[in-house]
Design an enzyme around this catalytic site. Structure first.
Site, PDB file in Angstrom:
ATOM      1  CG  ASP A   7      -2.327  -6.907   6.249  1.00 34.73           C
ATOM      2  OD1 ASP A   7      -3.342  -6.826   7.006  1.00 34.73           O
ATOM      3  OD2 ASP A   7      -2.127  -6.177   5.372  1.00 34.73           O
ATOM      4  CB  ALA A   8      -1.553  -9.440  11.467  1.00 34.65           C
TER       5      ALA A   8
END
Length: 187
Positions: A41-42
Site C-alpha cells: 500500500d502507499a
C-alpha cells in the site's frame, strides 16, 4: 524473463497508470511489460518484485505457494510476551484469521534508510521494532495484526520475499535491479 527488485518509496502507488496526487511505479521504472507480483500500500515501503512472466508472478504472489514475506514494523508501544504470542499464533481479525507467523522484537535497524517524511514522534509513547514473517498477504494485514494487539504500526517496510532481501541486495528507495528468478528459492 526478468525479475526486477524495486525498493518502493513511501507514498508511491503500486501501479503504472497515473494517479492524480501521487507518484506511481511509472515514475521510477521505464521497463516495458513488467507487472508487480503482489502489492504494497502507499503507506508501506520496501521490496517489490516485478516481472513479465505471468507464471512467476503467480508463484510469487498467490497464497497457495506460501512465499514468505518479511516485514519490519515500527510500532507504538512496547510488546510484551503475550502480544508477541498472539501475533505469532494467528489472530482473528474479524473477516479472517491470520496464519501462524514468525515474530520477534528487534533493535532499531541501523541499516534502514530514513523515512521522508519522518514518522510522528510522541515523547510519552515509546516505539519498538518487530520483524514479522508471514506467508499470506491480505490487505493491510500486518498493520491490522499489530493494531489488534494494541501496537499500532507507525512504519512498515517489507525487506524480503522468499530468499530475496534488501539486506542481501541493498537498494535505496526508488532504486531497482534485475536478478535471476532462481534466487527466490536459493538457500
Amino acid at each position: 524473463m526478468p525479475l526486477i527488485l524495486f525498493n518502493k518509496p513511501f507514498q508511491v502507488m503500486c501501479q503504472f497508470s497515473s494517479h492524480p496526487t501521487r507518484e506511481t511505479l511509472a515514475d521510477y521504472l521505464a521497463i516495458p511489460n513488467i507487472y508487480p507480483a503482489g502489492r504494497l500500500d502507499a503507506d508501506s515501503e520496501g521490496l517489490l518484485l516485478l516481472t513479465n512472466d505471468g507464471k512467476l508472478q503467480h508463484h510469487i504472489s498467490h497464497p497457495a505457494f506460501k512465499q514468505p514475506k518479511t516485514y519490519l514494523a515500527q510500532v507504538e508501544g512496547s510488546p510484551d510476551s503475550g502480544a508477541l504470542e498472539r501475533l505469532s499464533s494467528g489472530l482473528d481479525l474479524g473477516d479472517f484469521t491470520t496464519q501462524p507467523c514468525e515474530v520477534r522484537q528487534i533493535a532499531p535497524p541501523d541499516w534502514l534508510w530514513p523515512r521522508i517524511p519522518a514518522i510522528r514522534e510522541r515523547a510519552d509513547k515509546p516505539t519498538s521494532w518487530l520483524a514479522l514473517t508471514i506467508t499470506e498477504g491480505k490487505n493491510r494485514q500486518v498493520r491490522r495484526m499489530t493494531a489488534a494487539v494494541n501496537l499500532p504500526t507507525l512504519r512498515l517496510v517489507r525487506i524480503a520475499i522468499g530468499q530475496v532481501s534488501l539486506e542481501s541486495h541493498p537498494l535505496w528507495p526508488g532504486e531497482f535491479r534485475e536478478i535471476d528468478p532462481s534466487e527466490l528459492t536459493r538457500r
